[in-house]
Design a protein around this motif. Structure first.
Motif, PDB file in Angstrom:
ATOM      1  N   VAL A 140      -6.807  24.525 -23.134  1.00  0.00           N
ATOM      2  CA  VAL A 140      -6.857  25.520 -24.210  1.00  0.00           C
ATOM      3  C   VAL A 140      -7.399  24.700 -25.606  1.00  0.00           C
ATOM      4  O   VAL A 140      -8.340  25.383 -26.380  1.00  0.00           O
ATOM      5  CB  VAL A 140      -5.436  26.113 -24.475  1.00  0.00           C
ATOM      6  CG1 VAL A 140      -5.417  26.915 -25.959  1.00  0.00           C
ATOM      7  CG2 VAL A 140      -4.828  26.715 -23.205  1.00  0.00           C
ATOM      8  N   PHE A 141      -6.898  23.724 -25.854  1.00  0.00           N
ATOM      9  CA  PHE A 141      -7.525  22.801 -26.894  1.00  0.00           C
ATOM     10  C   PHE A 141      -9.099  22.641 -26.994  1.00  0.00           C
ATOM     11  O   PHE A 141      -9.583  23.226 -27.936  1.00  0.00           O
ATOM     12  CB  PHE A 141      -7.075  21.456 -26.893  1.00  0.00           C
ATOM     13  CG  PHE A 141      -7.138  20.567 -27.987  1.00  0.00           C
ATOM     14  CD1 PHE A 141      -8.078  19.270 -27.665  1.00  0.00           C
ATOM     15  CD2 PHE A 141      -6.784  20.700 -29.391  1.00  0.00           C
ATOM     16  CE1 PHE A 141      -8.322  18.595 -28.525  1.00  0.00           C
ATOM     17  CE2 PHE A 141      -7.311  19.977 -30.295  1.00  0.00           C
ATOM     18  CZ  PHE A 141      -7.972  18.854 -30.186  1.00  0.00           C
ATOM     19  N   THR A 142      -9.645  22.261 -25.828  1.00  0.00           N
ATOM     20  CA  THR A 142     -11.114  22.159 -25.685  1.00  0.00           C
ATOM     21  C   THR A 142     -11.666  23.857 -26.024  1.00  0.00           C
ATOM     22  O   THR A 142     -12.605  23.729 -26.741  1.00  0.00           O
ATOM     23  CB  THR A 142     -11.787  21.813 -24.507  1.00  0.00           C
ATOM     24  OG1 THR A 142     -11.333  22.557 -23.473  1.00  0.00           O
ATOM     25  CG2 THR A 142     -11.251  20.309 -24.204  1.00  0.00           C
ATOM     26  N   GLY A 143     -10.901  24.728 -25.492  1.00  0.00           N
ATOM     27  CA  GLY A 143     -11.576  26.074 -25.816  1.00  0.00           C
ATOM     28  C   GLY A 143     -11.485  26.276 -27.287  1.00  0.00           C
ATOM     29  O   GLY A 143     -12.489  26.929 -27.715  1.00  0.00           O
ATOM     30  N   GLU A 144     -10.468  25.924 -27.828  1.00  0.00           N
ATOM     31  CA  GLU A 144     -10.294  26.323 -29.265  1.00  0.00           C
ATOM     32  C   GLU A 144     -11.570  25.794 -30.169  1.00  0.00           C
ATOM     33  O   GLU A 144     -12.195  26.173 -30.853  1.00  0.00           O
ATOM     34  CB  GLU A 144      -9.036  25.869 -29.939  1.00  0.00           C
ATOM     35  CG  GLU A 144      -7.976  26.855 -29.502  1.00  0.00           C
ATOM     36  CD  GLU A 144      -6.578  26.325 -30.121  1.00  0.00           C
ATOM     37  OE1 GLU A 144      -6.320  25.391 -30.677  1.00  0.00           O
ATOM     38  OE2 GLU A 144      -5.644  27.032 -29.767  1.00  0.00           O
TER      39      GLU A 144
ATOM     40  N   VAL B 230     -14.278  24.439 -28.911  1.00  0.00           N
ATOM     41  CA  VAL B 230     -15.642  24.907 -28.633  1.00  0.00           C
ATOM     42  C   VAL B 230     -15.819  26.397 -29.250  1.00  0.00           C
ATOM     43  O   VAL B 230     -16.914  26.522 -29.931  1.00  0.00           O
ATOM     44  CB  VAL B 230     -15.823  25.099 -27.086  1.00  0.00           C
ATOM     45  CG1 VAL B 230     -17.179  25.815 -26.731  1.00  0.00           C
ATOM     46  CG2 VAL B 230     -15.843  23.810 -26.645  1.00  0.00           C
TER      47      VAL B 230
END
Lengths: 124, 211
Positions: B160-164, B166
């Protein structure tokens, strides 16, 4: 893409670039290169993201995990990382909180289903 | 176990009785969609997708729960305790109905994806951090072993962190008039924004309470 590295103070503990001659100490092997590329494409980036961007993301993720681990070690039961600590730390962030709850619920259901399946098989 | 990422074309066809869905499934998806549009759409999926994680398990448990509730609500004058239980069951039933609606809507949507969108969606669902590497990383920090649930939770949160990051970087990229693929300057600006919004951890500054 050397002109993109315009902020040398960004990563203090890791060396800059990462491509090129091995500078000995401080160069960690890239842990998540392949998976991060797929993830970036899934989240909206190009099919072939830049290597520097993937590196930056990997450093960010490792920093995030390190920090969460340290914080989790300092609350609840000291010196250990437990799920309750993680859930507590994440409580302010709605997305992550919801995701953790869903993942853990799904895992429980999965384990229950598999256990029931195994017991049924064992009987026959 | 059925993999929800593998889209079956017949799953998009609506069940008989869901009249509202049939009109939307005939919508053509032929308009060209840029990756930026897709990432905006995918943003709203985040919550819905977590519901769709295991379609078969949810549907089975929903069906089982509905059977139980039909028997419970048949008496005329329930006692207060039973009344509470009935209200709770009604809420649960409503929530499961909403889940099922969401699942159906997702199925309709996914069945109308273009080839590129399907690819991207599959990558979105399937990509994950390797559990072994995450476990090794956490254990190297704590010095003691960690349970499996911790590893599961940590890899989920990291995704979720990388999604935020990106998504924020794609916003920055669009705002600055650049095109994907993302460049490090977009990523750094995204991190800066998230940190100022306190969505990203920042331990560079020590909090001093009283000077």
């Amino acid at each position: 893409m050397a002109e993109e590295e315009d902020d040398p103070g960004f990563d203090e503990d890791l060396d800059d670039g990462g491509n090129g001659v091995d500078s000995g100490q401080g160069k960690r092997k890239r842990l998540f290169s392949k998976e991060l590329r797929c993830m970036m494409y899934g989240f909206g980036d190009d099919q072939n993201p830049y290597t520097e961007s993937v590196d930056i993301l990997e450093d960010l993720v490792i920093e995030f995990i390190t920090e969460m681990t340290h914080k989790a070690m300092s609350i609840g039961r000291q010196g250990r990382v437990q799920v309750e600590d993680i859930v507590f730390l994440i409580r302010k962030d709605p997305r992550k909180f919801a995701r953790v709850k869903d993942l853990l619920t799904m895992n429980e259901e999965l384990k229950k289903t598999l256990k029931a399946f195994d017991e049924a098989n064992y009987g026959s | 176990m059925a993999d929800p990422a593998r889209v079956r074309p017949e799953a998009g066809r609506p069940e008989p009785g869901e009249g509202s869905c049939s009109s939307t499934s005939s919508e053509p998806a032929a308009k060209p969609v840029s990756p930026l549009d897709i990432h905006k759409d995918l943003k709203s999926f985040d919550r819905k997708l977590s519901v769709m994680m295991d379609l078969s398990v949810l549907q089975r448990s929903a069906a089982a729960a509905e059977e139980e509730e039909e028997e419970g609500s048949s008496s005329l004058h329930p006692s207060p305790a039973k009344k509470l239980k009935m209200e709770h069951d009604k809420k649960k039933e409503k929530r499961q109905k909403v889940d099922e609606d969401e699942i159906q809507k997702m199925q309709v949507l996914v069945s109308s994806f273009s080839e590129e969108q399907l690819n991207r969606y599959e990558m979105y669902r399937r990509s994950a951090f390797p559990k072994a590497a995450i476990k090794r990383l956490i254990q190297s920090i704590t010095g003691s072993s960690v349970s499996q649930n911790v590893v599961i939770a940590m890899s989920g949160i990291s995704k979720v962190f990388t999604g935020e990051i990106v998504e924020e970087a794609l916003d920055v990229c669009e705002k600055w008039g650049d095109k994907p693929p993302l460049q490090p300057k977009h990523m750094r600006e995204a991190v800066r924004r998230l940190r100022s919004r306190e969505q990203s951890p920042n331990t560079k500054h020590k909090h001093i309470l009283f000077h």
